[in-house]
Every structure is written in C-alpha cells, then in structure tokens.
Design a protein around this motif. Structure first.
Motif, PDB file in Angstrom:
ATOM      1  N   GLN A  21      -7.821   0.418  -7.237  1.00 36.18           N
ATOM      2  CA  GLN A  21      -7.559  -0.021  -5.901  1.00 36.18           C
ATOM      3  C   GLN A  21      -6.948   0.965  -5.091  1.00 36.18           C
ATOM      4  O   GLN A  21      -6.376   1.871  -5.658  1.00 36.18           O
ATOM      5  N   PRO A  22      -7.027   0.881  -3.644  1.00 43.94           N
ATOM      6  CA  PRO A  22      -6.715   1.872  -2.633  1.00 43.94           C
ATOM      7  C   PRO A  22      -4.938   2.049  -2.943  1.00 43.94           C
ATOM      8  O   PRO A  22      -4.190   0.902  -3.083  1.00 43.94           O
ATOM      9  N   LYS A  23      -4.449   3.136  -3.082  1.00 43.19           N
ATOM     10  CA  LYS A  23      -3.203   3.567  -3.560  1.00 43.19           C
ATOM     11  C   LYS A  23      -2.145   2.890  -2.683  1.00 43.19           C
ATOM     12  O   LYS A  23      -1.136   2.232  -3.205  1.00 43.19           O
ATOM     13  N   ASP A  27       1.265  -1.547  -7.105  1.00 40.36           N
ATOM     14  CA  ASP A  27       2.515  -2.224  -7.206  1.00 40.36           C
ATOM     15  C   ASP A  27       3.779  -1.325  -7.247  1.00 40.36           C
ATOM     16  O   ASP A  27       3.601  -0.007  -7.955  1.00 40.36           O
ATOM     17  N   LEU A  28       4.650  -1.602  -6.198  1.00 38.18           N
ATOM     18  CA  LEU A  28       5.942  -0.837  -6.324  1.00 38.18           C
ATOM     19  C   LEU A  28       7.118  -1.727  -6.274  1.00 38.18           C
ATOM     20  O   LEU A  28       7.150  -2.341  -5.294  1.00 38.18           O
ATOM     21  N   LEU A  29       7.755  -1.957  -7.276  1.00 39.95           N
ATOM     22  CA  LEU A  29       8.958  -2.609  -7.125  1.00 39.95           C
ATOM     23  C   LEU A  29       8.538  -4.324  -7.054  1.00 39.95           C
ATOM     24  O   LEU A  29       9.291  -4.811  -6.226  1.00 39.95           O
ATOM     25  N   GLY A  30       7.428  -4.411  -7.466  1.00 43.44           N
ATOM     26  CA  GLY A  30       6.863  -5.822  -7.151  1.00 43.44           C
ATOM     27  C   GLY A  30       6.239  -6.298  -5.887  1.00 43.44           C
ATOM     28  O   GLY A  30       5.684  -7.291  -5.716  1.00 43.44           O
ATOM     29  N   ARG A  31       6.069  -5.389  -4.859  1.00 48.49           N
ATOM     30  CA  ARG A  31       5.471  -5.327  -3.841  1.00 48.49           C
ATOM     31  C   ARG A  31       4.430  -4.438  -3.794  1.00 48.49           C
ATOM     32  O   ARG A  31       4.318  -3.312  -4.344  1.00 48.49           O
ATOM     33  N   PRO A  32       3.274  -4.397  -2.830  1.00 45.14           N
ATOM     34  CA  PRO A  32       2.276  -3.379  -2.503  1.00 45.14           C
ATOM     35  C   PRO A  32       3.137  -2.086  -1.738  1.00 45.14           C
ATOM     36  O   PRO A  32       4.105  -2.300  -1.433  1.00 45.14           O
ATOM     37  N   LEU A  33       2.673  -0.908  -2.347  1.00 44.79           N
ATOM     38  CA  LEU A  33       3.362   0.159  -1.797  1.00 44.79           C
ATOM     39  C   LEU A  33       3.450   0.329  -0.343  1.00 44.79           C
ATOM     40  O   LEU A  33       4.660   0.549   0.217  1.00 44.79           O
ATOM     41  N   ILE A  34       2.574  -0.135   0.305  1.00 38.36           N
ATOM     42  CA  ILE A  34       2.634  -0.100   1.944  1.00 38.36           C
ATOM     43  C   ILE A  34       3.490  -1.222   2.437  1.00 38.36           C
ATOM     44  O   ILE A  34       4.195  -0.928   3.609  1.00 38.36           O
ATOM     45  N   GLN A  63      -5.048 -10.287   0.732  1.00 37.11           N
ATOM     46  CA  GLN A  63      -4.610 -11.113  -0.759  1.00 37.11           C
ATOM     47  C   GLN A  63      -2.987 -11.144  -0.643  1.00 37.11           C
ATOM     48  O   GLN A  63      -2.488 -11.662  -1.691  1.00 37.11           O
ATOM     49  N   TYR A  64      -2.345 -10.567   0.151  1.00 38.32           N
ATOM     50  CA  TYR A  64      -0.706 -10.702   0.194  1.00 38.32           C
ATOM     51  C   TYR A  64      -0.379 -11.329   1.417  1.00 38.32           C
ATOM     52  O   TYR A  64      -0.816 -11.366   2.272  1.00 38.32           O
TER      53      TYR A  64
END
Length: 232
Positions: A21-23, A27-34, A63-64
């Motif tokens: 998936q696009p970076k 997942d970063l601490l339970g959230r999308p990185l962005i 999706q989020y």
C-alpha cells in the motif's frame, strides 16, 4: 494580515518503501501515517486551511475516518505524476481563497513528526522575509560520492550543506509563478525551494530538527513511532 494555508501532496506510491500500500497509509500508532502529518497542520492556529492532494485513482483514503481532523481539512483528487504537478494543481484549487501575498506551506505527507514548535519557528523567522524559506538541518555526517561499482569515488566537503525538510513556505503568487516558470523551461524541481531558486531568489534556511524525518524505508517508520510515543 497575510494568512497561512497548507498543501500536502499525497499522490505518490512510496515505491522505495516496498509495501503493498502507499506508505502514507501505513499503520503508525494505530493510525494511517498521513493522519499524524495532517493532525499537526490542522491543529496549528495560524493555518486556516489544509489541502491534501490525492491521486484521482486513490482507493485508500475513503477506507478511513478523517472526521477527527475537523473542517480545516479538504481533499483534492487532482494529484499529478510528480510532486511539482501535484503542488501546482493544489495551488490552482487554492486560488479561490488565497491572495498573492498569503503564505503557502507545502509539507511532505510522509513527515509525520512535524511539531508545533517547528511551525512556530518557521512563522517567526519568515514573517517579514521577502522570499520565504524552508525547514532544514545542517548535514552532520561525512558524505561519500559513489562510483558505478558502489565504491567511494570521493569524499565531499559538508561545510555549508543543509538537508532540506518541509514545510517549505512561500507567498502564494510567487510560488505559483516559480512552478510555472520551471514547467515552461522544462526544469525538473524536486521541491518548492528549487523552483524559487530557479527564479533567481535565495530561500531562507530555518533550522529544524532531525526528528522531522521523512519516512522512506521501514526503519524510518519505527523511528517515527518512537518519536511520537516520546512526545506523548
């Protein structure tokens, strides 16, 4: 008073990361990185609006749930093949609200550890600057130039060298003209400062922090998680 707006180009695939998936959606601490990237921008009182520029083919965003980020955030599905194209398309969309003298901050989607303190340093140092500028850090490591066989061809002096970061902050009108001039001249620019430099101007270097890292490889994601946990 000049206003501040932010553009986050997020149309890339992050191929160097090697994930499916696009970076920006990793997942970063339970959230999308962005999410972390955008959260810092929308919670900054000085920034009135944040545009995230997505690829028209982006199937991940929907999706989020982004509602927690509030009404400052707007999505634009006009991302281009390059960063400059995405930023340029974002600037066109911003024309409805931004005046020539307003400030535009362009920030990498994959820099989730930007802090409010870094933003305030940028605002303070550039408030009356005639050109604008960027967050950056002096290069600390010895630099080696490689040959075709991946052997050291030369050691490069690091005196005066800085590593560019984001946000990069310039006046709306000036940035629009600089990117258009670069496009018309066929000059490839990898950041907004490069376009401004191409117009003969010298952006100011505002000292940032090494924690404002860009997530490019898997190890960077681990470091970003450590930095964000430490701040909490």
């Amino acid at each position: 008073m000049q206003r501040h707006f932010a553009i986050v180009p997020a149309a890339g695939s992050g191929s160097r990361f090697g994930a499916e998936q696009p970076k920006q959606y990793l997942d970063l601490l339970g959230r999308p990185l962005i999410f972390h990237t955008l959260q810092t921008l929308v919670t900054c009182p000085e920034i009135e609006r944040v545009w995230v520029v997505l690829s028209p083919e982006d199937d991940w965003w929907s999706q989020y749930d982004w509602s927690e980020l509030g009404s400052k955030l707007e999505t634009l599905r006009c991302g281009g093949a390059t960063r400059a194209a995405s930023v340029g398309n974002g600037l066109k969309a911003a024309a409805m609200v931004a005046a020539d003298d307003d400030w535009i901050l362009v920030h990498d989607a994959a820099r989730p550890c930007l802090s409010q303190a870094m933003l305030q340093a940028l605002f303070a140092e550039l408030a009356s600057d005639p050109v604008g500028g960027i967050l950056a850090v002096p290069v600390a490591d010895t630099l080696k130039r490689a040959d075709a066989a991946a052997r050291v061809a030369a050691t490069e002096p690091r005196d005066g060298l800085w590593q560019a970061q984001t946000p990069q902050m310039f006046r709306y009108g000036r940035l629009c003209r600089a990117l258009e001039n670069a496009r018309a001249a066929g000059r490839e620019v990898t950041d907004e400062a490069g376009a401004i430099e191409g117009d003969g101007m010298a952006p100011r270097l505002v000292r940032g922090d090494s924690t404002n890292l860009k997530v490019t490889y898997p190890a960077d994601l681990v470091l970003a998680a450590m930095i964000l946990r430490g701040r909490k």
